[in-house]
Design a protein around this motif. Sequence first.
Motif, PDB file in Angstrom:
ATOM      1  N   UNK A  38     -45.271 -14.396  37.029  1.00 19.73           N
ATOM      2  CA  UNK A  38     -45.104 -14.664  38.431  1.00 19.73           C
ATOM      3  C   UNK A  38     -45.362 -15.777  38.864  1.00 19.73           C
ATOM      4  N   UNK A  39     -46.582 -16.374  38.347  1.00 23.87           N
ATOM      5  CA  UNK A  39     -47.140 -17.630  38.719  1.00 23.87           C
ATOM      6  C   UNK A  39     -46.420 -18.974  38.196  1.00 23.87           C
ATOM      7  N   UNK A  40     -45.887 -18.441  36.866  1.00 22.58           N
ATOM      8  CA  UNK A  40     -44.965 -19.568  35.978  1.00 22.58           C
ATOM      9  C   UNK A  40     -43.643 -19.944  36.849  1.00 22.58           C
ATOM     10  N   UNK A  41     -43.204 -19.075  37.603  1.00 23.98           N
ATOM     11  CA  UNK A  41     -41.831 -19.264  38.173  1.00 23.98           C
ATOM     12  C   UNK A  41     -41.645 -20.408  38.765  1.00 23.98           C
ATOM     13  N   UNK A  42     -42.934 -20.478  39.788  1.00 24.42           N
ATOM     14  CA  UNK A  42     -42.671 -21.866  40.578  1.00 24.42           C
ATOM     15  C   UNK A  42     -42.199 -22.974  39.668  1.00 24.42           C
ATOM     16  N   UNK A  43     -42.933 -23.095  38.407  1.00 19.77           N
ATOM     17  CA  UNK A  43     -42.611 -24.447  37.734  1.00 19.77           C
ATOM     18  C   UNK A  43     -41.553 -24.133  36.664  1.00 19.77           C
ATOM     19  N   UNK A  44     -40.928 -23.179  36.632  1.00 21.38           N
ATOM     20  CA  UNK A  44     -39.803 -22.583  35.549  1.00 21.38           C
ATOM     21  C   UNK A  44     -38.519 -23.609  35.653  1.00 21.38           C
ATOM     22  N   UNK A  45     -38.129 -24.275  34.706  1.00 23.32           N
ATOM     23  CA  UNK A  45     -36.873 -25.139  34.714  1.00 23.32           C
ATOM     24  C   UNK A  45     -35.636 -24.300  35.174  1.00 23.32           C
ATOM     25  N   UNK A  46     -34.957 -24.784  36.073  1.00 23.30           N
ATOM     26  CA  UNK A  46     -33.750 -24.060  36.380  1.00 23.30           C
ATOM     27  C   UNK A  46     -32.948 -23.191  35.416  1.00 23.30           C
ATOM     28  N   UNK A  47     -32.751 -24.008  34.089  1.00 17.67           N
ATOM     29  CA  UNK A  47     -32.034 -23.319  33.324  1.00 17.67           C
ATOM     30  C   UNK A  47     -32.515 -22.030  32.549  1.00 17.67           C
ATOM     31  N   UNK A  48     -33.769 -21.974  32.605  1.00 17.96           N
ATOM     32  CA  UNK A  48     -34.336 -20.803  32.066  1.00 17.96           C
ATOM     33  C   UNK A  48     -34.719 -19.742  32.785  1.00 17.96           C
ATOM     34  N   UNK A  49     -34.022 -19.746  34.086  1.00 23.38           N
ATOM     35  CA  UNK A  49     -34.080 -18.520  34.949  1.00 23.38           C
ATOM     36  C   UNK A  49     -33.296 -17.371  34.208  1.00 23.38           C
ATOM     37  N   UNK A  50     -32.042 -17.843  33.598  1.00 20.52           N
ATOM     38  CA  UNK A  50     -31.123 -16.665  33.247  1.00 20.52           C
ATOM     39  C   UNK A  50     -31.640 -15.869  31.913  1.00 20.52           C
ATOM     40  N   UNK A  51     -32.230 -16.520  31.170  1.00 19.92           N
ATOM     41  CA  UNK A  51     -32.884 -15.819  29.727  1.00 19.92           C
ATOM     42  C   UNK A  51     -34.107 -15.093  30.098  1.00 19.92           C
ATOM     43  N   UNK A  52     -34.624 -15.533  31.145  1.00 22.50           N
ATOM     44  CA  UNK A  52     -35.904 -14.562  31.548  1.00 22.50           C
ATOM     45  C   UNK A  52     -35.762 -13.699  32.295  1.00 22.50           C
ATOM     46  N   UNK A  53     -34.407 -13.844  33.506  1.00 23.57           N
ATOM     47  CA  UNK A  53     -34.079 -12.713  34.242  1.00 23.57           C
ATOM     48  C   UNK A  53     -33.678 -11.517  33.198  1.00 23.57           C
ATOM     49  N   UNK A  54     -32.832 -11.897  32.146  1.00 23.60           N
ATOM     50  CA  UNK A  54     -32.092 -10.913  31.388  1.00 23.60           C
ATOM     51  C   UNK A  54     -33.399 -10.270  30.761  1.00 23.60           C
ATOM     52  N   UNK A  55     -34.303 -10.782  30.147  1.00 24.01           N
ATOM     53  CA  UNK A  55     -35.463 -10.175  29.584  1.00 24.01           C
ATOM     54  C   UNK A  55     -36.441  -9.294  30.429  1.00 24.01           C
ATOM     55  N   UNK A  56     -36.368  -9.465  31.579  1.00 19.24           N
ATOM     56  CA  UNK A  56     -37.234  -9.076  32.787  1.00 19.24           C
ATOM     57  C   UNK A  56     -36.226  -7.743  33.027  1.00 19.24           C
TER      58      UNK A  56
END
Length: 467
Positions: A38-56
């Motif tokens: 959750x803390x890392x989301x602030x710095x997460x590159x835009x393009x990495x949201x999709x793979x992280x969302x799928x895994x979550x």
Amino acid sequence: MEDDLQLQIRFIKMDQKATATLLELAAKSLLSNEPAAIHALEELPRDLFVPLFIAAFLGGHMKVLKEMVSIWPFHCLHIGTLSREESYYEILEAMIDGLQILPAQNSSTCGPKLRILDLMEDQDCETTCPSIRKTFPFLEEAQRNVRCLGIGNSESEPLSAWKPTEVLVDLSISGNLKKKQFLSFLQNKVEENIGSLHLCCRGLHIDSMPAVKSVLQFLDLGCTDHLEVYKADLSEVTTHFAQMTHLNSLSLSNIPFKSCKGRKFNTFLTWLGHQDNLQDLILCSFCLKNQLHKLLRVLPPRLDTLYLTFCGLSNRDVIALSQSSQATHLTQLNLSNNQIFSEVYEPFQTLLEKASGTLQHLEVNNCLITDSILSALLPALSHCSHLRILSFASNPITMPVLRSLLQHLTSLTKLKYVIYPVPVHCYEQEDFHSTLDQQKLAEVQAQLKVMLHAVQRDDMNWTTSPE
């Protein structure tokens, strides 16, 4: 030179697969520590949201999902093909809780990017809208077939065009406790955010009519395009769903006999006549004997799917269908469990001839089709050049006629699946209620397989359904 090019392409594909695997591993590793994720989301590159969302989503990390939705950097978020049985409704609630909903009175304020949260499972929809920036090539294929359901997907949408946040759902009203709790949760959310949150119910499945009234108070029925109702009086259907005018699909089953007659039936026909977009009509245990002509008169002429199972259809009804405007446009037709061949077969033969240019899926299970009837229908069936699926299980057919059918149908190159009845000689007393001889059935299946192989139609799948 050509070999070098092929080698380069192979290495590129391997590199993309490796990149995808590394991202998946990184996402799983990050999610193993939810506070850190959750803390890392602030710095997460835009393009990495999709793979992280799928895994979550697949991992059931509800706290992470809630935070991801609150700062989602795209206009849309679709669950698409993602599915999870365990904690499914809890996951959906977490995502809705994460929405940053812009108050209607502050429409001039720059709001969150996420404007459409699509919680419908859809095989043709992926995670984000097409506007996603594709830094990683392996993401391109995964996001090729995305759509925003006609609501609009511009990330630079002007503030003057402000609209409520859209939540798209398929809902089921039944006695199931979790579904009841989810409906209650949705109702509270809508009431808390009146004017700012629009609940768009695209598919509505109803198993419990008594519970409908309270749910309809917070649903916009103008959004619904798929309606399924089980065991309801027709007057309830026309009264509760009078606002529905954009249905694409309607399914009614176990409708009481009395409501299929007189004034209630006529009122239903009037309501149905307003469904100009209707493509699929599915009726089961719906008494239509000698009334099908009335129904066909109000249906759109270019109807795509017509299922009329256990509807008590008569010879007169088949004649009406064969003479209808819908006959030349149908792609799917199911007349199973109607004794439509107890008198003559010519009306159905005419129907096949009319539908031969479009019909792809045909089911006539348990319709009293005999050897002589099937033999007479073979020429018409052979002209259904678009047919892909044919099912005529639970009909008293012998092995010689079954072999003849196979010989006629192998010329239909698009036909891939045939569900046929167990030949009568496989039963001790030649009826479906006596003991089945499994050895004889195995011999039948082997014979058909050899015949298919001999004419190079191994791509056709001939199978029996459970009797």
